[in-house]
Design an enzyme around this catalytic site. Structure first.
Site, mmCIF file in Angstrom:
data_model
loop_
_atom_site.group_PDB
_atom_site.id
_atom_site.type_symbol
_atom_site.label_atom_id
_atom_site.label_comp_id
_atom_site.label_asym_id
_atom_site.label_seq_id
_atom_site.Cartn_x
_atom_site.Cartn_y
_atom_site.Cartn_z
ATOM 1 N N SER A 64 0.802 -1.237 0.000
ATOM 2 C CA SER A 64 0.000 0.000 0.000
ATOM 3 C C SER A 64 0.824 1.272 0.000
ATOM 4 O O SER A 64 0.259 2.361 -0.161
ATOM 5 C CB SER A 64 -0.941 0.010 1.198
ATOM 6 O OG SER A 64 -1.983 -0.883 0.967
ATOM 7 N N LYS A 67 0.277 3.415 -2.930
ATOM 8 C CA LYS A 67 -0.902 4.284 -3.079
ATOM 9 C C LYS A 67 -0.548 5.772 -3.089
ATOM 10 O O LYS A 67 -1.266 6.574 -3.690
ATOM 11 C CB LYS A 67 -1.908 3.997 -1.954
ATOM 12 C CG LYS A 67 -2.532 2.582 -2.058
ATOM 13 C CD LYS A 67 -3.320 2.221 -0.806
ATOM 14 C CE LYS A 67 -3.888 0.812 -0.892
ATOM 15 N NZ LYS A 67 -4.479 0.368 0.405
ATOM 16 N N TYR A 191 -4.186 -2.397 -9.949
ATOM 17 C CA TYR A 191 -4.019 -2.319 -8.495
ATOM 18 C C TYR A 191 -3.115 -3.436 -7.957
ATOM 19 O O TYR A 191 -2.190 -3.178 -7.169
ATOM 20 C CB TYR A 191 -5.404 -2.346 -7.829
ATOM 21 C CG TYR A 191 -5.324 -2.368 -6.327
ATOM 22 C CD1 TYR A 191 -5.010 -1.215 -5.612
ATOM 23 C CD2 TYR A 191 -5.518 -3.549 -5.621
ATOM 24 C CE1 TYR A 191 -4.897 -1.244 -4.233
ATOM 25 C CE2 TYR A 191 -5.419 -3.587 -4.246
ATOM 26 C CZ TYR A 191 -5.096 -2.433 -3.555
ATOM 27 O OH TYR A 191 -4.978 -2.468 -2.185
ATOM 28 N N TYR A 243 -4.442 3.834 8.246
ATOM 29 C CA TYR A 243 -5.813 3.308 8.429
ATOM 30 C C TYR A 243 -6.322 3.638 9.823
ATOM 31 O O TYR A 243 -6.190 4.775 10.262
ATOM 32 C CB TYR A 243 -5.841 1.786 8.146
ATOM 33 C CG TYR A 243 -5.032 1.425 6.940
ATOM 34 C CD1 TYR A 243 -5.404 1.878 5.679
ATOM 35 C CD2 TYR A 243 -3.854 0.683 7.035
ATOM 36 C CE1 TYR A 243 -4.654 1.572 4.551
ATOM 37 C CE2 TYR A 243 -3.107 0.368 5.914
ATOM 38 C CZ TYR A 243 -3.509 0.825 4.683
ATOM 39 O OH TYR A 243 -2.761 0.535 3.576
ATOM 40 N N VAL A 261 1.278 -3.669 3.863
ATOM 41 C CA VAL A 261 1.294 -4.961 4.565
ATOM 42 C C VAL A 261 2.555 -5.784 4.301
ATOM 43 O O VAL A 261 2.730 -6.841 4.899
ATOM 44 C CB VAL A 261 0.044 -5.831 4.289
ATOM 45 C CG1 VAL A 261 -1.184 -5.282 4.980
ATOM 46 C CG2 VAL A 261 -0.185 -6.051 2.813
#
Ligand code: GLN
Length: 310
Positions: A64, A67, A191, A243, A261
């Protein structure tokens, strides 16, 4: 900044003997193969110096952390219109949460949760094939890191695709809500591959310079992102980059940061440094356990914080 290398060495030594290391992600089987014993850290300072310690040259799956790079590309491409399709508020939910999407009518809460990043992948896919889009993302990161050797780990990409039901559910729901321009499988192809990019801490810290020293880039030579967009991405990293652990990270580390992760975290000290840290063991909310601890110690010892030194 002379003692920075010594501080990094000390932190790597401290992390090596930590027994509480978190748990390696297993829901993507390929990530479960990585040893939790790794720890690496790299810092690029404004003068261009690279300081590093531990496994800083070993590639890992950025997941991630990708992103923030795809968001940057989407902002350069679509500008403020991005915010019609994705929000800018913390989710307070896990990174792969489905529940919020329905309440929010398919407009993901922010671009750093999975649902939001899938919308950003869809924006980048406009007028291109998935493979051309993936190539562009990789080229953007290679340029930012000034390293053409950065590549996609195909085993990780396949592993994600094979076990990606949750992301498929998110993508189909967004498409059903009218917020995905392309079929879910095409968007997810982008993605899954962006998440499977492999980088070392040194490469990631170099790529993060675009968020730390935006003003320094000569716009005619290399302008990966405007200062205004860098500020927006940094703000989102601070409020949403971890998050439902974002508030704790902001209060303990005090810097914008984005986790993945794979155990990597990119952290930014605006105007001063770009930091990448990697330790594969994750805490309960999916962020690198030792990565956050190391950043907390580094920020404290260097007096780095976006809230001023205390
Ligand atoms: N590829 C991962 C997923 O989609 C990324 C999640 C993460 O790094 N937090 O589940």
């Amino acid at each position: 900044m002379t003692n920075l290398s010594a501080i990094l060495d000390d932190i790597a030594t401290e992390m090596a003997v930590e027994t509480e290391r978190g748990a390696v992600a297993t829901y993507i089987p390929e990530l479960a193969k990585v040893s939790p014993d790794h720890f690496g850290i790299a810092v690029v300072t404004r003068d261009g110096h690279i300081h590093s310690a531990g496994d800083a040259a070993m590639p890992f799956s950025i997941q991630s952390v990708s992103k923030v790079f795809t968001l940057s590309m989407a902002l350069e491409r679509l500008g403020e219109k991005c915010w019609r399709r994705v929000g800018r508020e913390p989710s307070g939910d896990p990174f792969n949460s489905i529940v919020q999407l329905e309440a929010d009518n398919g407009i993901p809460r922010n671009p750093l949760i999975n649902a939001g990043a899938i919308v950003i992948s869809d924006i980048l896919l406009a007028d291109r094939t998935p493979s051309a889009t993936i190539e562009r993302i990789l080229a953007f990161i290679q340029m930012a890191a000034d390293d053409a050797a950065i590549s996609i780990d195909n085993a990780v990409a396949c592993s994600e695709r094979d076990t990606g039901e949750r992301n498929m559910a998110l993508a189909h729901f967004i498409r059903a809500s009218g917020n995905l321009d392309h079929p879910a499988d095409r968007t997810l192809e982008v993605y899954f591959n962006q998440c499977a990019i492999a980088m070392s801490c040194v490469q990631l810290a170099k790529a993060g310079r675009m968020f730390a020293f935006t003003q320094q880039f000569d716009p005619d030579v290399l302008a990966p992102i405007t200062p205004q967009h860098a500020r927006q991405v940094n703000a989102l990293m601070l409020t949403c980059g971890h998050y439902d652990g974002s508030g704790e990270f902001a209060s303990e580390v005090g810097l914008p940061g984005k986790s993945g992760v794979g155990g990597g975290i990119l952290a930014i000290v605006p105007g001063i440094a770009s930091i990448a840290v990697w330790s594969p063991g994750l805490n309960a909310v999916g962020n690198s356990h030792l990565g956050a601890l190391a950043l907390e110690r580094l920020a404290h010892r260097m007096g780095w914080s976006v809230f001023g030194t205390t």
